[in-house]
Design an enzyme around this catalytic site. Structure first.
Site, PDB file in Angstrom:
ATOM      1  N   GLN A   1       0.845  -1.183  -0.127  1.00 22.49           N
ATOM      2  CA  GLN A   1      -0.013  -0.102   0.075  1.00 22.49           C
ATOM      3  C   GLN A   1       1.230   1.191  -0.035  1.00 22.49           C
ATOM      4  O   GLN A   1       0.519   2.264  -0.799  1.00 22.49           O
ATOM      5  CB  GLN A   1      -0.927  -0.066   1.042  1.00 22.49           C
ATOM      6  CG  GLN A   1      -2.034  -1.125   1.476  1.00 22.49           C
ATOM      7  CD  GLN A   1      -2.532  -1.090   2.558  1.00 22.49           C
ATOM      8  OE1 GLN A   1      -3.719  -0.305   2.747  1.00 22.49           O
ATOM      9  NE2 GLN A   1      -2.146  -2.162   3.633  1.00 22.49           N
TER      10      GLN A   1
ATOM     11  N   ARG B   1       2.098   2.685  -3.233  1.00 22.00           N
ATOM     12  CA  ARG B   1       1.362   3.250  -4.095  1.00 22.00           C
ATOM     13  C   ARG B   1       1.458   4.584  -4.191  1.00 22.00           C
ATOM     14  O   ARG B   1       1.052   5.297  -5.211  1.00 22.00           O
ATOM     15  CB  ARG B   1      -0.034   2.784  -3.727  1.00 22.00           C
ATOM     16  CG  ARG B   1      -0.319   1.251  -3.921  1.00 22.00           C
ATOM     17  CD  ARG B   1      -0.359   0.659  -5.502  1.00 22.00           C
ATOM     18  NE  ARG B   1      -1.178   1.562  -6.414  1.00 22.00           N
ATOM     19  CZ  ARG B   1      -2.449   1.214  -6.649  1.00 22.00           C
ATOM     20  NH1 ARG B   1      -3.193   0.392  -5.636  1.00 22.00           N
ATOM     21  NH2 ARG B   1      -3.150   2.036  -7.342  1.00 22.00           N
TER      22      ARG B   1
ATOM     23  N   CYS C   1       7.554  17.586   1.971  1.00 22.22           N
ATOM     24  CA  CYS C   1       6.274  17.909   3.150  1.00 22.22           C
ATOM     25  C   CYS C   1       5.046  17.765   2.135  1.00 22.22           C
ATOM     26  O   CYS C   1       3.938  17.206   2.898  1.00 22.22           O
ATOM     27  CB  CYS C   1       6.649  19.053   3.482  1.00 22.22           C
ATOM     28  SG  CYS C   1       7.935  19.356   4.740  1.00 22.22           S
TER      29      CYS C   1
ATOM     30  N   ARG D   1      -4.072   8.630   4.959  1.00 27.66           N
ATOM     31  CA  ARG D   1      -3.686   7.493   5.605  1.00 27.66           C
ATOM     32  C   ARG D   1      -3.736   7.552   7.220  1.00 27.66           C
ATOM     33  O   ARG D   1      -3.906   6.462   7.997  1.00 27.66           O
ATOM     34  CB  ARG D   1      -2.068   6.790   5.290  1.00 27.66           C
ATOM     35  CG  ARG D   1      -1.928   6.469   3.928  1.00 27.66           C
ATOM     36  CD  ARG D   1      -2.967   5.360   3.422  1.00 27.66           C
ATOM     37  NE  ARG D   1      -2.450   4.979   1.951  1.00 27.66           N
ATOM     38  CZ  ARG D   1      -3.006   4.089   1.263  1.00 27.66           C
ATOM     39  NH1 ARG D   1      -3.964   3.168   2.013  1.00 27.66           N
ATOM     40  NH2 ARG D   1      -2.857   3.727   0.119  1.00 27.66           N
TER      41      ARG D   1
HETATM   42  C1  LIG Z   1      -8.873   4.022   2.076  1.00 24.83           C
HETATM   43  C2  LIG Z   1      -8.172   3.752   0.872  1.00 24.83           C
HETATM   44  C3  LIG Z   1      -8.574   2.511   0.135  1.00 24.83           C
HETATM   45  C4  LIG Z   1      -7.968   2.201  -1.009  1.00 24.83           C
HETATM   46  N1  LIG Z   1      -8.189   1.271  -2.129  1.00 24.83           N
HETATM   47  C5  LIG Z   1      -7.611   0.928  -3.015  1.00 24.83           C
HETATM   48  C6  LIG Z   1      -7.897  -0.023  -3.821  1.00 24.83           C
HETATM   49  O1  LIG Z   1      -9.158  -0.859  -3.578  1.00 24.83           O
HETATM   50  N2  LIG Z   1      -7.535  -0.438  -4.991  1.00 24.83           N
HETATM   51  C7  LIG Z   1      -6.352   0.222  -5.298  1.00 24.83           C
HETATM   52  O2  LIG Z   1      -5.856  -0.031  -6.448  1.00 24.83           O
HETATM   53  N3  LIG Z   1      -5.911   1.103  -4.447  1.00 24.83           N
HETATM   54  C8  LIG Z   1      -6.579   1.468  -3.415  1.00 24.83           C
HETATM   55  N4  LIG Z   1      -6.013   2.649  -2.550  1.00 24.83           N
HETATM   56  C9  LIG Z   1      -5.058   3.212  -3.134  1.00 24.83           C
HETATM   57  C10 LIG Z   1      -5.116   4.784  -3.645  1.00 24.83           C
HETATM   58  O3  LIG Z   1      -5.960   4.366  -4.947  1.00 24.83           O
HETATM   59  C11 LIG Z   1      -3.736   5.470  -4.129  1.00 24.83           C
HETATM   60  O4  LIG Z   1      -3.155   4.320  -5.255  1.00 24.83           O
HETATM   61  C12 LIG Z   1      -2.908   5.749  -2.859  1.00 24.83           C
HETATM   62  O5  LIG Z   1      -3.636   6.260  -1.854  1.00 24.83           O
HETATM   63  C13 LIG Z   1      -1.822   6.647  -3.393  1.00 24.83           C
HETATM   64  O6  LIG Z   1      -2.408   7.998  -3.435  1.00 24.83           O
HETATM   65  P1  LIG Z   1      -2.091   8.996  -4.608  1.00 24.83           P
HETATM   66  O7  LIG Z   1      -2.231   8.419  -5.853  1.00 24.83           O
HETATM   67  O8  LIG Z   1      -2.875  10.136  -4.267  1.00 24.83           O
HETATM   68  O9  LIG Z   1      -0.604   9.441  -4.222  1.00 24.83           O
HETATM   69  P2  LIG Z   1       0.837   9.820  -5.023  1.00 24.83           P
HETATM   70  O10 LIG Z   1       1.047   8.617  -6.008  1.00 24.83           O
HETATM   71  O11 LIG Z   1       1.778  10.005  -4.096  1.00 24.83           O
HETATM   72  O12 LIG Z   1       0.249  10.829  -5.783  1.00 24.83           O
HETATM   73  C14 LIG Z   1       0.097  12.227  -5.220  1.00 24.83           C
HETATM   74  C15 LIG Z   1      -0.927  12.837  -6.290  1.00 24.83           C
HETATM   75  O13 LIG Z   1      -0.040  13.416  -7.269  1.00 24.83           O
HETATM   76  C16 LIG Z   1      -0.857  13.306  -8.507  1.00 24.83           C
HETATM   77  N5  LIG Z   1      -0.755  12.325  -9.352  1.00 24.83           N
HETATM   78  C17 LIG Z   1       0.422  11.400  -9.236  1.00 24.83           C
HETATM   79  N6  LIG Z   1       0.531  10.504 -10.119  1.00 24.83           N
HETATM   80  C18 LIG Z   1      -0.402  11.002 -11.271  1.00 24.83           C
HETATM   81  C19 LIG Z   1      -0.847  10.569 -12.454  1.00 24.83           C
HETATM   82  N7  LIG Z   1      -0.472   9.619 -13.097  1.00 24.83           N
HETATM   83  N8  LIG Z   1      -1.828  11.391 -13.078  1.00 24.83           N
HETATM   84  C20 LIG Z   1      -2.159  12.412 -12.799  1.00 24.83           C
HETATM   85  N9  LIG Z   1      -1.880  12.833 -11.187  1.00 24.83           N
HETATM   86  C21 LIG Z   1      -0.989  12.038 -10.599  1.00 24.83           C
HETATM   87  C22 LIG Z   1      -2.373  13.012  -7.998  1.00 24.83           C
HETATM   88  O14 LIG Z   1      -3.181  14.364  -7.670  1.00 24.83           O
HETATM   89  C23 LIG Z   1      -2.042  12.372  -6.530  1.00 24.83           C
HETATM   90  O15 LIG Z   1      -3.116  12.362  -5.619  1.00 24.83           O
HETATM   91  C24 LIG Z   1      -6.827   2.888  -1.318  1.00 24.83           C
HETATM   92  C25 LIG Z   1      -6.291   3.857  -0.771  1.00 24.83           C
HETATM   93  C26 LIG Z   1      -7.019   4.400   0.439  1.00 24.83           C
HETATM   94  C27 LIG Z   1      -6.618   5.608   1.205  1.00 24.83           C
END
Ligand SMILES: Cc1cc2nc3c(=O)[nH]c(=O)nc-3n(C[C@H](O)[C@H](O)[C@H](O)COP(=O)(O)OP(=O)(O)OC[C@H]3O[C@@H](n4cnc5c(N)ncnc54)[C@H](O)[C@@H]3O)c2cc1C
Length: 242
Positions: free
Chosen positions: A86, A89, A176, A186
């Site tokens: 997790q 990701r 940050c 999280r």
């Molecule tokens: C409660 C919960 C349940 C979840 N359940 C699942 C699940 O069932 N299956 C699953 O696969 N995942 C699940 N996830 C994982 C979730 O989908 C995200 O992959 C994970 O939380 C990472 O978040 P993020 O992509 O915002 O963070 P980061 O990868 O750090 O990205 C930060 C921000 O950068 C931007 N960004 C990064 N990459 C891109 C891109 N390629 N295109 C556009 N903008 C981008 C976005 O604004 C993103 O919010 C879950 C997460 C949580 C908190």
């Protein structure tokens, strides 16, 4: 192969973190060159209270990118592969994780979920399976070695039987802005318990080190003042937005 528990150590923070964020914000709104004011900033010529107030005011306006200049590096151990799957990701970060090819796992430690630990029959079943997985791993190592695949060559295939609860160690670096986002997702009660425990521990270390950025950080509801989840999923701490 005992059950193990979470440990987080803050290894490094970008030096002069407050001054650096202040300088980055200042450069956006100042006709002069922050390169010329840097030595004075580091020498303490601008009171920290003044820097803090300036940073807090601009940050509250939604201008967040200057906080990306400061990063935190954590050493994390006593977590499961389920957790790190997790964690990684979160793409705006850097990771270095213990290898299951180079590191022998024949006597692996594991994370025991608290809910399982409370039910004697579930705990016994879980522990028995961990012991069986370790025995199977060792058997496969031996069989692969007979076929001429030893060390890393046997680990890389024997590891296919390692369970999600196997303990691992990882070094993670986030800036940050990425950390604030990570905590919003999280530290939420909807996040899975193990990664929430890790996020809470990391937030505590961040707050102690750089309160100007992290004093009010946490789950998304702390910033919004309401819960963005539905009635079905809310923890009830804040009202759900209608
Ligand atoms: C409660 C919960 C349940 C979840 N359940 C699942 C699940 O069932 N299956 C699953 O696969 N995942 C699940 N996830 C994982 C979730 O989908 C995200 O992959 C994970 O939380 C990472 O978040 P993020 O992509 O915002 O963070 P980061 O990868 O750090 O990205 C930060 C921000 O950068 C931007 N960004 C990064 N990459 C891109 C891109 N390629 N295109 C556009 N903008 C981008 C976005 O604004 C993103 O919010 C879950 C997460 C949580 C908190």
């Amino acid at each position: 192969m005992p059950a193990t528990s979470l440990s987080v150590r803050l290894l490094a923070v970008t030096p002069n973190a407050l001054e650096l964020i202040y300088a980055a914000f200042r450069q956006c709104y100042h006709a002069g060159y922050v390169g010329d004011m840097w030595d004075g900033l580091v020498a303490g010529e601008t009171p920290r209270e003044k820097q803090t107030a300036f940073v807090e005011r601009i940050l509250a306006s939604g201008h967040e990118s200057p906080v990306e200049h400061v990063s935190f590096t954590f050493a994390i151990e006593g977590v499961s592969r389920t957790l790190t799957h997790q964690l990684v990701r979160h793409r705006i970060a850097s990771y270095s994780q213990q290898s299951q090819r180079y590191v022998d796992a024949s006597d692996f430690d594991y994370v025991l979920p608290p809910a399982l630990a409370k039910i004697p029959a579930a705990k016994a079943r879980y522990e028995a399976f961990m012991a069986e997985a370790a025995a199977c791993y060792r058997d496969l190592q031996g069989l692969l070695a007979v076929g001429g695949r030893e060390g890393q060559k046997s680990n890389e295939d024997a590891r296919f039987v390692l369970p999600g609860g196997v303990e691992t160690k990882i070094v993670a670096t986030m800036n940050c802005r990425s950390l604030l986002h990570f905590f919003e997702l999280r530290c939420c009660m909807r996040a899975q318990w193990e990664i929430r425990a890790l996020a809470d521990r990391m937030l505590m270390l961040c707050r102690q080190t750089l309160p100007v950025i992290f004093a009010a950080a946490g789950a998304k509801c702390e910033r919004l003042g309401y819960c963005p989840e539905s009635e079905r999923f809310t923890c009830g701490k804040y009202p759900v937005r209608r």
